[in-house]
Design a protein around this motif. Structure first.
Motif, PDB file in Angstrom:
ATOM      1  N   ALA A  78       5.033  14.524  58.854  1.00 38.65           N
ATOM      2  CA  ALA A  78       3.958  15.221  59.560  1.00 38.65           C
ATOM      3  C   ALA A  78       3.451  16.441  58.800  1.00 38.65           C
ATOM      4  N   GLY A  79       3.823  16.536  57.530  1.00 37.57           N
ATOM      5  CA  GLY A  79       3.481  17.699  56.728  1.00 37.57           C
ATOM      6  C   GLY A  79       4.749  18.226  56.085  1.00 37.57           C
ATOM      7  N   PHE A  80       4.701  19.485  55.662  1.00 40.38           N
ATOM      8  CA  PHE A  80       5.819  20.050  54.918  1.00 40.38           C
ATOM      9  C   PHE A  80       6.176  21.448  55.419  1.00 40.38           C
ATOM     10  N   HIS A  81       7.458  21.767  55.239  1.00 36.56           N
ATOM     11  CA  HIS A  81       7.979  23.093  55.573  1.00 36.56           C
ATOM     12  C   HIS A  81       8.360  23.753  54.254  1.00 36.56           C
ATOM     13  N   VAL A  82       7.750  24.868  53.943  1.00 39.10           N
ATOM     14  CA  VAL A  82       8.088  25.640  52.748  1.00 39.10           C
ATOM     15  C   VAL A  82       9.012  26.773  53.181  1.00 39.10           C
ATOM     16  N   GLU A  83      10.241  26.767  52.663  1.00 42.44           N
ATOM     17  CA  GLU A  83      11.235  27.779  53.028  1.00 42.44           C
ATOM     18  C   GLU A  83      11.505  28.639  51.795  1.00 42.44           C
ATOM     19  N   GLY A  84      10.811  29.761  51.699  1.00 38.35           N
ATOM     20  CA  GLY A  84      10.886  30.610  50.533  1.00 38.35           C
ATOM     21  C   GLY A  84       9.563  30.561  49.786  1.00 38.35           C
ATOM     22  N   PRO A  85       9.463  31.196  48.615  1.00 35.14           N
ATOM     23  CA  PRO A  85      10.503  32.010  47.990  1.00 35.14           C
ATOM     24  C   PRO A  85      10.507  33.457  48.451  1.00 35.14           C
ATOM     25  N   PHE A  86       9.720  33.750  49.509  1.00 38.12           N
ATOM     26  CA  PHE A  86       9.567  35.138  49.961  1.00 38.12           C
ATOM     27  C   PHE A  86      10.682  35.493  50.953  1.00 38.12           C
ATOM     28  N   LEU A  87      11.922  35.518  50.457  1.00 36.35           N
ATOM     29  CA  LEU A  87      13.082  35.722  51.321  1.00 36.35           C
ATOM     30  C   LEU A  87      13.858  36.964  50.903  1.00 36.35           C
ATOM     31  N   ASN A  88      14.654  37.483  51.841  1.00 38.33           N
ATOM     32  CA  ASN A  88      15.516  38.632  51.565  1.00 38.33           C
ATOM     33  C   ASN A  88      16.655  38.182  50.665  1.00 38.33           C
ATOM     34  N   GLN A  89      16.733  38.731  49.454  1.00 38.45           N
ATOM     35  CA  GLN A  89      17.703  38.254  48.468  1.00 38.45           C
ATOM     36  C   GLN A  89      19.092  38.862  48.641  1.00 38.45           C
ATOM     37  N   SER A  90      19.301  39.679  49.664  1.00 42.02           N
ATOM     38  CA  SER A  90      20.607  40.301  49.868  1.00 42.02           C
ATOM     39  C   SER A  90      21.645  39.244  50.221  1.00 42.02           C
ATOM     40  N   PRO A  91      22.905  39.456  49.793  1.00 44.47           N
ATOM     41  CA  PRO A  91      23.969  38.500  50.146  1.00 44.47           C
ATOM     42  C   PRO A  91      24.033  38.283  51.660  1.00 44.47           C
ATOM     43  N   GLY A  92      24.218  37.052  52.046  1.00 42.39           N
ATOM     44  CA  GLY A  92      24.230  36.711  53.473  1.00 42.39           C
ATOM     45  C   GLY A  92      22.858  36.287  53.938  1.00 42.39           C
ATOM     46  N   PHE A  93      21.889  37.162  53.785  1.00 37.49           N
ATOM     47  CA  PHE A  93      20.539  36.826  54.248  1.00 37.49           C
ATOM     48  C   PHE A  93      19.914  35.720  53.402  1.00 37.49           C
ATOM     49  N   PHE A 170      10.691  31.527  64.457  1.00 40.31           N
ATOM     50  CA  PHE A 170      11.865  32.053  63.754  1.00 40.31           C
ATOM     51  C   PHE A 170      12.717  30.864  63.344  1.00 40.31           C
ATOM     52  N   THR A 171      13.148  30.861  62.072  1.00 42.28           N
ATOM     53  CA  THR A 171      13.888  29.744  61.488  1.00 42.28           C
ATOM     54  C   THR A 171      15.390  29.926  61.669  1.00 42.28           C
ATOM     55  N   HIS A 172      16.045  28.923  62.212  1.00 38.40           N
ATOM     56  CA  HIS A 172      17.491  28.839  62.472  1.00 38.40           C
ATOM     57  C   HIS A 172      18.151  30.186  62.794  1.00 38.40           C
ATOM     58  N   LEU A 173      17.854  30.680  63.991  1.00 42.80           N
ATOM     59  CA  LEU A 173      18.456  31.936  64.465  1.00 42.80           C
ATOM     60  C   LEU A 173      19.980  31.844  64.406  1.00 42.80           C
ATOM     61  N   GLY A 174      20.604  32.925  63.953  1.00 51.65           N
ATOM     62  CA  GLY A 174      22.055  32.981  63.851  1.00 51.65           C
ATOM     63  C   GLY A 174      22.563  32.538  62.505  1.00 51.65           C
ATOM     64  N   ASN A 175      21.651  32.067  61.636  1.00 51.92           N
ATOM     65  CA  ASN A 175      21.994  31.663  60.276  1.00 51.92           C
ATOM     66  C   ASN A 175      21.059  32.367  59.306  1.00 51.92           C
ATOM     67  N   GLY A 176      21.366  32.274  58.012  1.00 56.39           N
ATOM     68  CA  GLY A 176      20.590  33.039  57.047  1.00 56.39           C
ATOM     69  C   GLY A 176      20.791  34.520  57.258  1.00 56.39           C
ATOM     70  N   CYS A 177      22.025  34.894  57.626  1.00 56.90           N
ATOM     71  CA  CYS A 177      22.377  36.297  57.834  1.00 56.90           C
ATOM     72  C   CYS A 177      23.870  36.458  57.549  1.00 56.90           C
ATOM     73  N   PRO A 178      24.325  37.684  57.275  1.00 58.18           N
ATOM     74  CA  PRO A 178      25.742  37.879  56.947  1.00 58.18           C
ATOM     75  C   PRO A 178      26.661  37.557  58.120  1.00 58.18           C
ATOM     76  N   MET A 179      27.920  37.286  57.787  1.00 55.93           N
ATOM     77  CA  MET A 179      28.921  37.051  58.819  1.00 55.93           C
ATOM     78  C   MET A 179      29.167  38.298  59.651  1.00 55.93           C
ATOM     79  N   GLN A 180      29.018  39.477  59.030  1.00 57.60           N
ATOM     80  CA  GLN A 180      29.237  40.737  59.733  1.00 57.60           C
ATOM     81  C   GLN A 180      27.994  41.599  59.633  1.00 57.60           C
ATOM     82  N   MET A 181      27.547  42.106  60.794  1.00 58.43           N
ATOM     83  CA  MET A 181      26.350  42.943  60.853  1.00 58.43           C
ATOM     84  C   MET A 181      26.597  44.059  61.859  1.00 58.43           C
ATOM     85  N   HIS A 182      25.621  44.961  61.989  1.00 53.07           N
ATOM     86  CA  HIS A 182      25.691  46.004  63.007  1.00 53.07           C
ATOM     87  C   HIS A 182      25.928  45.363  64.375  1.00 53.07           C
ATOM     88  N   ARG A 183      26.810  45.945  65.141  1.00 52.63           N
ATOM     89  CA  ARG A 183      27.214  45.286  66.393  1.00 52.63           C
ATOM     90  C   ARG A 183      26.089  45.187  67.412  1.00 52.63           C
TER      91      ARG A 183
END
Length: 306
Positions: A78-93, A170-183
């Protein structure tokens, strides 16, 4: 389940086929499409992930050409999903994306990749904090593309600014983020606070989000604002083994999700939509709501881009 079929808005590969493989053929795409059809998927978006812009351009162009070659793929892709390259390059994200190829959002790069897809990009995932003045978000929205935040850590104000500029998903909430973050002040909480303004994607494989946490999220997000995705890679439906994702080896152990060797980082999922539906049933989601999550809501989003 309804005969309407499921709609998957983020598929990196399936049944042994990697959509980010430069050598993918029309037969490969057909094989993956038929396997998804057997699993009840009616439409899907092949997803191209972060790499050098010329490689992304080549992969998108190739997929667009291949999808037009067969009646089955013409109907299902049905088309295409482009994921990137404009992403946060920090570890975890940055997740499974190569950080060396992430970059600030650019309208010029967006134009190149849109042209490669011959106008068939339906969703573009980017990090709002990597899009100065939300200029690329506004440009993509004006082109009829559904702009999705993901692999990101925008402040609440940045997220709101991006929504005002045209961000819808919002793409896959709860993922693309570090295991530990501000509470308290973290990306999950910020997105949930805006759940009435965003269409939120979730991976319901039980690995990317524990099912009890998924249940909590679903209680907070309006029913019409949820889209369940597999985020599948070539391993989907095949079980343990070593598979490829954009030129890198990914290992799937028994009962686990795909992970890169060495780092152990998640690299998409090996799940199918029927498996996710069983997970949703196990946390008490009724069939009508499951159909909305796995088909109706995503179908409505796609139809809005045509």
């Amino acid at each position: 389940m309804s005969s309407e079929g499921f709609v998957d808005l983020q598929v990196n590969g399936y049944a042994g086929i990697d959509f980010n493989d430069a050598d993918i053929t029309g037969e490969d795409l057909l094989h993956a499409s038929q396997a998804m059809r057997q699993d009840g998927v009616q439409r899907f978006l092949p997803t191209v992930i972060t790499d050098s812009v010329p490689l992304m351009e080549q992969r998108i162009k190739n997929l667009a050409e291949l999808a037009s070659q067969n009646p089955v793929t013409r109907e299902m892709v049905a088309g295409f999903h482009v994921e990137g390259p404009f992403l946060n390059q920090s570890p975890g994200f940055i997740g499974a994306h190569p950080p060396q190829h992430s970059q600030l959002a650019s309208v010029d790069v967006a134009k190149r990749l849109l042209a490669a897809a011959e106008g068939q990009v339906r969703i573009w995932t980017l990090a709002p904090e990597c899009d100065p003045q939300s200029a690329t978000t506004a440009f993509l929205a004006d082109q009829g593309v559904l702009v999705s935040a993901g692999h990101c850590d925008p402040s609440l104000d940045q997220l709101k600014e991006s929504i005002d500029a045209g961000l819808k998903l919002f793409t896959h909430l709860g993922n693309g983020c570090p295991m530990q973050m501000h509470r308290h002040d973290n990306i999950v909480q910020r997105v949930l606070s805006l759940a009435d303004r965003l269409q939120i994607g979730l991976i319901a494989d039980g690995h990317h989000i524990p099912l009890f946490a998924l249940q909590n999220y679903l209680q907070l997000i309006p029913k019409d604002n949820v889209w369940i995705t597999t985020d599948a890679i070539a391993a989907a439906g095949l079980g343990p083994g070593v598979y490829r994702l954009a030129g890198r080896d990914v290992r799937v152990a028994e009962g686990d999700a795909p992970r890169f060797d060495g780092s152990g980082n998640l690299a998409g999922s090996a799940a199918t939509m029927p498996g996710m539906i069983e997970n949703l049933k196990s946390i008490g989601i009724d069939s009508e709501t499951i159909q909305a999550y796995c088909g109706g809501n995503a179908s409505r989003l796609l139809d809005a881009t045509n």
